[in-house]
Scaffold this motif. Structure first.
Motif, PDB file in Angstrom:
ATOM      1  N   LEU A 133       0.794  -1.133  -0.140  1.00  0.00           N
ATOM      2  CA  LEU A 133       0.040   0.087  -0.040  1.00  0.00           C
ATOM      3  C   LEU A 133       0.793   1.214  -0.041  1.00  0.00           C
ATOM      4  O   LEU A 133       1.961   1.386   0.715  1.00  0.00           O
ATOM      5  N   PRO A 134       0.559   2.446  -0.653  1.00  0.00           N
ATOM      6  CA  PRO A 134       1.232   3.653  -0.514  1.00  0.00           C
ATOM      7  C   PRO A 134       1.090   3.936   0.885  1.00  0.00           C
ATOM      8  O   PRO A 134       0.212   3.840   1.697  1.00  0.00           O
ATOM      9  N   ILE A 142      -0.668 -13.496 -14.686  1.00  0.00           N
ATOM     10  CA  ILE A 142      -1.716 -13.155 -15.503  1.00  0.00           C
ATOM     11  C   ILE A 142      -1.272 -13.252 -17.015  1.00  0.00           C
ATOM     12  O   ILE A 142      -1.916 -13.618 -17.981  1.00  0.00           O
ATOM     13  N   TRP A 182      -5.598 -17.822 -13.939  1.00  0.00           N
ATOM     14  CA  TRP A 182      -6.639 -17.166 -13.049  1.00  0.00           C
ATOM     15  C   TRP A 182      -6.812 -17.609 -11.625  1.00  0.00           C
ATOM     16  O   TRP A 182      -6.962 -16.810 -10.637  1.00  0.00           O
ATOM     17  N   VAL A 193      -5.302 -12.332  -4.599  1.00  0.00           N
ATOM     18  CA  VAL A 193      -6.117 -11.025  -4.391  1.00  0.00           C
ATOM     19  C   VAL A 193      -6.811 -11.317  -2.923  1.00  0.00           C
ATOM     20  O   VAL A 193      -6.711 -10.606  -2.096  1.00  0.00           O
ATOM     21  N   ILE A 226      -5.779  -9.388   0.955  1.00  0.00           N
ATOM     22  CA  ILE A 226      -6.895  -8.969   1.480  1.00  0.00           C
ATOM     23  C   ILE A 226      -6.578  -9.318   3.155  1.00  0.00           C
ATOM     24  O   ILE A 226      -6.493  -8.500   4.033  1.00  0.00           O
ATOM     25  N   LEU A 232      -3.495  -7.504   4.499  1.00  0.00           N
ATOM     26  CA  LEU A 232      -3.641  -6.178   4.895  1.00  0.00           C
ATOM     27  C   LEU A 232      -4.336  -6.099   6.388  1.00  0.00           C
ATOM     28  O   LEU A 232      -3.855  -5.423   7.253  1.00  0.00           O
ATOM     29  N   LEU A 269      -2.037   2.435 -14.162  1.00  0.00           N
ATOM     30  CA  LEU A 269      -1.382   2.082 -12.826  1.00  0.00           C
ATOM     31  C   LEU A 269      -1.155   3.287 -11.922  1.00  0.00           C
ATOM     32  O   LEU A 269      -1.408   3.181 -10.940  1.00  0.00           O
ATOM     33  N   PHE A 320      -4.335   3.698 -10.390  1.00  0.00           N
ATOM     34  CA  PHE A 320      -4.420   2.587  -9.320  1.00  0.00           C
ATOM     35  C   PHE A 320      -3.504   3.103  -7.883  1.00  0.00           C
ATOM     36  O   PHE A 320      -4.055   2.933  -7.008  1.00  0.00           O
ATOM     37  N   GLU A 353      -4.884   3.825  -4.035  1.00  0.00           N
ATOM     38  CA  GLU A 353      -4.579   3.125  -2.853  1.00  0.00           C
ATOM     39  C   GLU A 353      -4.072   4.317  -1.846  1.00  0.00           C
ATOM     40  O   GLU A 353      -4.215   3.749  -0.621  1.00  0.00           O
ATOM     41  N   LEU A 365     -10.782  -3.571   4.320  1.00  0.00           N
ATOM     42  CA  LEU A 365     -10.686  -4.969   3.675  1.00  0.00           C
ATOM     43  C   LEU A 365     -11.634  -4.925   2.425  1.00  0.00           C
ATOM     44  O   LEU A 365     -11.102  -5.452   1.612  1.00  0.00           O
ATOM     45  N   ILE A 405      -9.595  -2.876  -0.286  1.00  0.00           N
ATOM     46  CA  ILE A 405      -8.321  -3.387  -0.876  1.00  0.00           C
ATOM     47  C   ILE A 405      -9.007  -4.628  -1.725  1.00  0.00           C
ATOM     48  O   ILE A 405      -8.194  -4.658  -2.699  1.00  0.00           O
ATOM     49  N   GLY A 406      -9.898  -5.524  -1.200  1.00  0.00           N
ATOM     50  CA  GLY A 406     -10.256  -6.300  -2.119  1.00  0.00           C
ATOM     51  C   GLY A 406     -10.848  -6.098  -3.402  1.00  0.00           C
ATOM     52  O   GLY A 406     -10.354  -6.234  -4.477  1.00  0.00           O
ATOM     53  N   THR A 429      -7.929  -4.563  -5.405  1.00  0.00           N
ATOM     54  CA  THR A 429      -6.838  -5.599  -6.145  1.00  0.00           C
ATOM     55  C   THR A 429      -7.542  -6.265  -7.246  1.00  0.00           C
ATOM     56  O   THR A 429      -6.918  -6.800  -8.150  1.00  0.00           O
ATOM     57  N   LEU A 430      -8.926  -6.490  -7.159  1.00  0.00           N
ATOM     58  CA  LEU A 430      -9.517  -6.972  -8.678  1.00  0.00           C
ATOM     59  C   LEU A 430      -9.535  -6.000  -9.572  1.00  0.00           C
ATOM     60  O   LEU A 430      -9.254  -6.233 -10.552  1.00  0.00           O
ATOM     61  N   LEU A 436      -6.995  -3.919  -9.995  1.00  0.00           N
ATOM     62  CA  LEU A 436      -5.471  -4.236 -10.336  1.00  0.00           C
ATOM     63  C   LEU A 436      -5.459  -5.388 -11.333  1.00  0.00           C
ATOM     64  O   LEU A 436      -4.616  -5.249 -12.286  1.00  0.00           O
ATOM     65  N   LEU A 437      -5.958  -6.592 -11.030  1.00  0.00           N
ATOM     66  CA  LEU A 437      -5.930  -7.607 -12.002  1.00  0.00           C
ATOM     67  C   LEU A 437      -6.462  -7.257 -13.392  1.00  0.00           C
ATOM     68  O   LEU A 437      -5.788  -7.425 -14.405  1.00  0.00           O
ATOM     69  N   ILE A 475      -3.649  -4.911 -14.935  1.00  0.00           N
ATOM     70  CA  ILE A 475      -2.440  -5.556 -15.401  1.00  0.00           C
ATOM     71  C   ILE A 475      -2.901  -6.413 -16.524  1.00  0.00           C
ATOM     72  O   ILE A 475      -2.097  -6.652 -17.547  1.00  0.00           O
ATOM     73  N   LEU A 476      -4.032  -7.121 -16.600  1.00  0.00           N
ATOM     74  CA  LEU A 476      -4.480  -7.638 -18.048  1.00  0.00           C
ATOM     75  C   LEU A 476      -4.531  -6.830 -19.208  1.00  0.00           C
ATOM     76  O   LEU A 476      -3.871  -7.355 -20.232  1.00  0.00           O
ATOM     77  N   LEU A 529     -13.400 -10.318 -19.816  1.00  0.00           N
ATOM     78  CA  LEU A 529     -12.822 -10.335 -18.510  1.00  0.00           C
ATOM     79  C   LEU A 529     -12.300  -9.246 -17.836  1.00  0.00           C
ATOM     80  O   LEU A 529     -12.381  -8.971 -16.539  1.00  0.00           O
ATOM     81  N   LEU A 562     -13.709  -7.588 -13.996  1.00  0.00           N
ATOM     82  CA  LEU A 562     -12.657  -7.260 -13.087  1.00  0.00           C
ATOM     83  C   LEU A 562     -12.886  -6.029 -12.760  1.00  0.00           C
ATOM     84  O   LEU A 562     -12.825  -5.529 -11.455  1.00  0.00           O
TER      85      LEU A 562
END
Lengths: 490, 490
Positions: free
Chosen positions: A398-399, A416, A421, A428, A432, A435, B126, B129, B133, B164, B167-168, B171-172, B174-175, B178-179, B206, B210
């Motif tokens: 985290l920042p 990825i 997947w 992921v 969590i 964290l 990025l 994202f 955060e 929580l 961050i969940g 992160t999704l 983020l996936l 990244i994809l 996809l 996400l």
């Protein structure tokens, strides 16, 4: 054969300097006994020279040495491709550890005198050797050099708890050495070569008569390294050894040894580049997933911070393994980048643990290692509290710990990239849980201090050690490119 | 240059306040944060008018650049953020919650502001994202440390739930990011839409899923909204305001910018699901508001309903819908900020926000709060001539005119939702504004009406609410122009 080897001393510096430093420390003690500060000074200088060597070698475009002549010549030491970054991190860890244990008030190594200093330097040498090793022998020797001195340090701590930790650690190390030795032997048998080239497994893989031997060799080597990197199910020694040893030793274990293990695994994975070894990816993915989940989940339940660090180190080990499922150049670089990011953060965290538990921190005062001891740390000493928060948030990804975040991004990118997947989803979930682990500690930092808590004073070397560690984290968080570049040279 | 200053100024000053401002007096902290937010606003306005941008290499390995820019979609939100930043700072001159140092409180608010500005200005996925955060930890601290002092367990629970869930979600997201980076090789938001269009539909689907799921957590869209009511209920007044007016906007802006505009084909396939979830949120939020006994929680649920309108508008995939979403976003930011300032002020005076307690009529005890509450409720229920009207009206209109049967049904149900909004707004008005018959001496002892800083804040927000309602054209034009520039016709 030796006569045809080209030797480049500057490129050898990252290995030579700490090794020579270790010898010098022992020599100096013979000539002028009891000058402990001098030992630390020599050790720090040697590590700094090693770092300088890497910088010079890379800048002058000579990152490999010990090369055989001729067009088919191979180099036995090569700092390109992940090597420079890992060796640099190991040497930096050496500097911080020796500063932290500077004689005087504050924490000490388990035995005063030259032995402990020399052991730390030897471990650093080992990690540097593994980082650059391109042949079986150096690889094996480097791995053991990085482990055995730490085994010595753990057992030298001398308390009952340390003895328990040391026993399981020694047993594990011996077992791991056996597995690595058998694996290496099988590799030499199967491939008829002693070097670990990129994609070296490819040629052997295509030969069906030799494939079983290669698979076995890989399995043995990965299992042996699994012990060293504390991958589940080879992780059981970790909490005991971490919690039993003096904090300075734990720091060595968590940084230098971990880097060596990561470099060792990277060397093995690098041989698989271009090989369609899906089973390997499956095994690596499964181990990574189980390791990160168990490590992080158990860390959530810990109240002793050293045990928390130990279980989180197991979980973070899973993150180092994660990008290796890709077993391509990107995955290998991502694993190295993650290892370096993890080590920089862990250095800061453990330095603070050492400072807070004070003295040897060998578990004699259990209260000093509970989370409660960290209540209001930020108010008692903003530098110490702030550095710890930065380290923890880096591990959480985290920042302001952008370095940790970028490391997670590169790791996930590798996953990825090969369409795994299910792994990404488990990762992921782990972000969590992670964290929750790290925020629990951060929450304590920013709470009210206990009424009986007195103001903290830091010795000058401890200040410098912590300042250096935190500075490294800050700089690499502003320009994470440094780490990615250093771990993906060539 | 103006844009990087806009982001860095609040981040640096906020970081400094948290880390080094512990010796500052309360008044000094208030002054520092006010000056910082005013200067930030000035620089931001200059940057928006000059349409400046900032572009530097940052992480070449990940195809990511330090790229900040402003367009018609982000400019209104940037202005909203800096405006709310000033109002929160003014409010903070006289209102600092218990739980920690004023410097930590003001610093956290500034860091949240800086992170939000980073999100709105980011021209790189990025970077977007990472900026997202940045707000997580300070917001978690605002809820967990400075929240409702009466109930520690609820406070911890709300803060942990917020962290929580968020961050969940991220992160999704983020996936998904990244994809996109792995498949297209770029993270530049201006280049991505064209590059993504060439990807196979499965990949687009996809990525869109996400990104949408991840951002839906942050908006929040039903059924992942469950973190919002407790967070709002416990957060201090300024925290609630920032949460409603800035953080939720980051989610909806992210939805528009990433899945809707960048992965438009993929989003098109899941749009019906988003529409249905949005409509369920409208009805769900409205129904809960009819029975909820805690005033702050009630306003939080009304936010869920309002965000449902925005989600519905986005799911139409038409320029009209996007304009409605952008408008609804800003309008909700202003109206919700006003309501949370009022409700927070009432809760500070009452000690709780329980609607079941019999209280004297607000219009008699505290007429300033009373007037502001009626204005806020009227805007919230979508009365024509006030800010809330256009967002909801245009959403329903866009859904109806897009032509598909499902969206028409959604439009009808959303229209019923506006009736629910009227019902719960009147319920609040009756319970609070009309009040109960209580003895006169209780009225006299009840405390004081809005003080000067609260008056200023409410007056500004009230004027903006009316202005947005009477003259919606400028905001709609700016958004429309930006959409046309992005190739989405009107």
């Amino acid at each position: 054969m030796t006569s045809t080897l080209t030797v480049d001393l500057v490129t050898l510096l990252p290995l030579l300097a700490p090794a020579v430093g270790a010898v010098l420390v022992l020599l100096v003690d013979v000539i002028a006994p009891g000058r402990v500060a001098l030992h630390h000074g020599i050790g720090i200088a040697a590590s700094l020279v090693g770092i300088l060597g890497i910088v010079l070698a890379v800048n002058h475009g000579r990152p490999s040495t010990l090369c055989t002549a001729g067009p088919t010549g191979t180099c036995f030491l090569d700092l390109t491709g992940t090597g420079a970054g890992i060796a640099m991190a190991a040497l930096f860890a050496g500097v911080v550890i020796l500063l932290l244990t500077w004689p005087g008030r504050g924490m000490t190594l388990p035995v005063a005198g030259p032995t402990a200093t020399a052991l730390v330097l030897t471990a650093v040498t080992g990690a540097s050797v593994v980082a650059g090793a391109r042949d079986v022998a150096s690889w094996l020797i480097g791995l053991e050099l990085a482990t055995l001195p730490v085994v010595g340090l753990v057992s030298l701590t001398g308390t009952r708890r340390a003895a328990h930790g040391a026993l399981s650690f020694v047993t594990t190390s011996v077992l791991s050495f056996g597995l690595l030795a058998v694996g290496s032997a099988l590799w030499v048998y199967a491939s008829h070569r002693v070097t670990f080239g990129v994609g070296a497994a490819g040629a052997v893989w295509d030969d069906p008569t030799r494939r079983p031997a290669v698979v076995l060799a890989l399995l043995f080597m990965v299992a042996g390294l699994g012990f060293k990197i504390s991958a589940v199910p080879f992780h059981m020694w970790t909490p005991q050894a971490y919690a039993g040893a003096a904090t300075a030793v734990t720091t060595t274990l968590a940084t230098v040894s971990k880097l060596a293990a990561a470099a060792g695994l990277i060397a093995v994975t690098r041989m698989l580049v271009g090989v369609p070894a899906h089973q390997f990816a499956f095994v690596m993915g499964l181990v990574s997933l189980v390791t990160m989940t168990i490590g992080t989940a158990v860390a959530l339940r810990q109240d002793d911070v050293v045990r928390l660090v130990a279980w989180s180190a197991i979980g973070q080990g899973g993150w180092i393994l994660l990008p290796l499922v890709g077993h391509d150049g990107g995955g290998v670089a991502a694993a190295a980048a993650y290892a370096v990011a993890y080590v920089l953060a862990s250095l800061v965290i453990l330095a603070v643990v050492a400072i807070v538990s004070g003295g040897a921190g060998s578990g004699d005062e259990p209260g000093a290692r509970s989370l409660a001891a960290y209540h209001g740390l930020f108010r008692r000493h903003p530098l110490v509290g702030g550095a710890l928060a930065l380290g923890l948030l880096s591990l959480a990804g985290l920042p302001p710990g952008v370095l940790g975040l970028v490391a997670k991004v590169t790791a996930l990118r590798a996953v990825i990239g090969v369409h795994l997947w299910p792994l990404a989803v488990v990762a992921v979930v782990n972000v969590i849980i992670g964290l929750a682990v790290y925020l629990r500690w951060v929450a304590a930092l920013f709470g009210e201090p206990r009424p009986d808590a007195d103001a903290m004073t830091l010795t000058r070397p401890a200040q410098i050690a912590l300042g250096l560690g935190a500075l490294a984290l800050v700089v690499t968080s502003v320009v994470p490119h440094i780490v990615l570049w250093g771990t993906a040279l060539g | 240059m103006a844009l990087i200053l806009t982001v860095l100024l609040p981040l640096c000053v906020g970081g400094w306040l948290v880390a080094g401002g512990r010796h500052l007096q309360r008044s000094a902290v208030g002054l520092v944060s006010l000056v910082t937010s005013v200067v930030t606003a000035a620089v931001a306005i200059w940057g928006v008018i000059a349409r400046s941008s900032f572009d530097r290499a940052w992480l070449p390995d990940l195809g990511s650049r330090l790229h900040l820019r402003v367009d018609g979609l982000s400019a209104p939100l940037v202005l909203l953020t800096v405006g709310i930043g000033i109002l929160v700072a003014v409010h903070g001159l006289t209102h600092v919650p218990e739980g920690g140092r004023p410097s930590t409180f003001a610093g956290s608010l500034l860091v949240v502001e800086g992170g939000a500005l980073g999100v709105f200005l980011a021209g790189d996925a990025l970077l977007f994202f990472i900026a997202f955060e940045i707000v997580l930890v300070p917001m978690w601290a605002l809820i967990g440390r400075f929240g409702d002092p009466h109930n520690e367990a609820a406070r911890k629970d709300a803060a942990a739930r917020f962290a929580l869930f968020t961050i969940g979600g991220s992160t999704l997201m983020l996936l998904g990011i990244i994809l996109l980076i792995v498949r297209t090789g770029t993270a530049d938001l201006t280049l991505l839409p064209a590059a993504v269009a060439h990807l196979p539909h499965g990949t687009q689907l996809l990525a869109a899923t996400l990104l949408t799921v991840g951002l839906a957590v942050k908006v929040p869209v039903w059924p992942v909204h469950t973190w919002l009511p407790p967070a709002h209920t416990t957060a201090p007044t300024a925290g609630s305001v920032v949460l409603a007016a800035i953080l939720l906007k980051m989610g909806t802006y992210g939805l528009l910018r990433l899945p809707v505009l960048t992965v438009s084909n993929g989003f098109h396939s899941i749009a019906p699901v988003v529409a249905v979830c949005g409509v369920i949120g409208i009805i769900w939020g409205g129904l809960v508001c009819l029975v909820e006994q805690d005033l702050k929680r009630l306003i939080a649920y009304s936010s869920v309903a309002h965000m449902g309108f925005v989600a519905l508008a986005l799911s139409t995939g038409t320029a009209a819908g996007f304009r409605a979403a952008a408008y609804g976003n800003v309008a909700h930011g202003v109206v919700a900020a006003m309501l949370f300032f009022i409700v927070g002020g009432l809760k500070e005076r009452w000690g709780n926000a329980d609607l079941a307690t019999a209280r004297a009529a607000l219009r008699e005890t505290w007429p300033r709060f009373g007037f502001a509450l009626i204005l806020g409720l009227a805007a919230s229920l979508g009365l024509p001539g006030l800010a809330g009207f256009w967002g909801e009206f245009l959403s329903v209109y866009a859904a109806w005119s897009s032509g598909t049967t499902l969206l028409r049904w959604c439009a009808v149900i959303a229209a019923i939702g506006t009736a629910l909004a009227a019902a719960y707004a009147l319920r609040v008005a009756r319970l609070v504004w009309v009040g109960d018959a209580v003895p006169v001496e209780r009225v006299a002892a009840a405390g004081r009406d809005a003080d000067r800083s609260e008056m200023f804040v409410l007056a500004v927000l009230g004027v903006v609410t009316v202005l947005l309602g009477i003259i919606p054209a400028p905001l709609l034009t700016v958004t429309g122009d930006a959409l046309r520039a992005l190739g989405v016709g009107s």
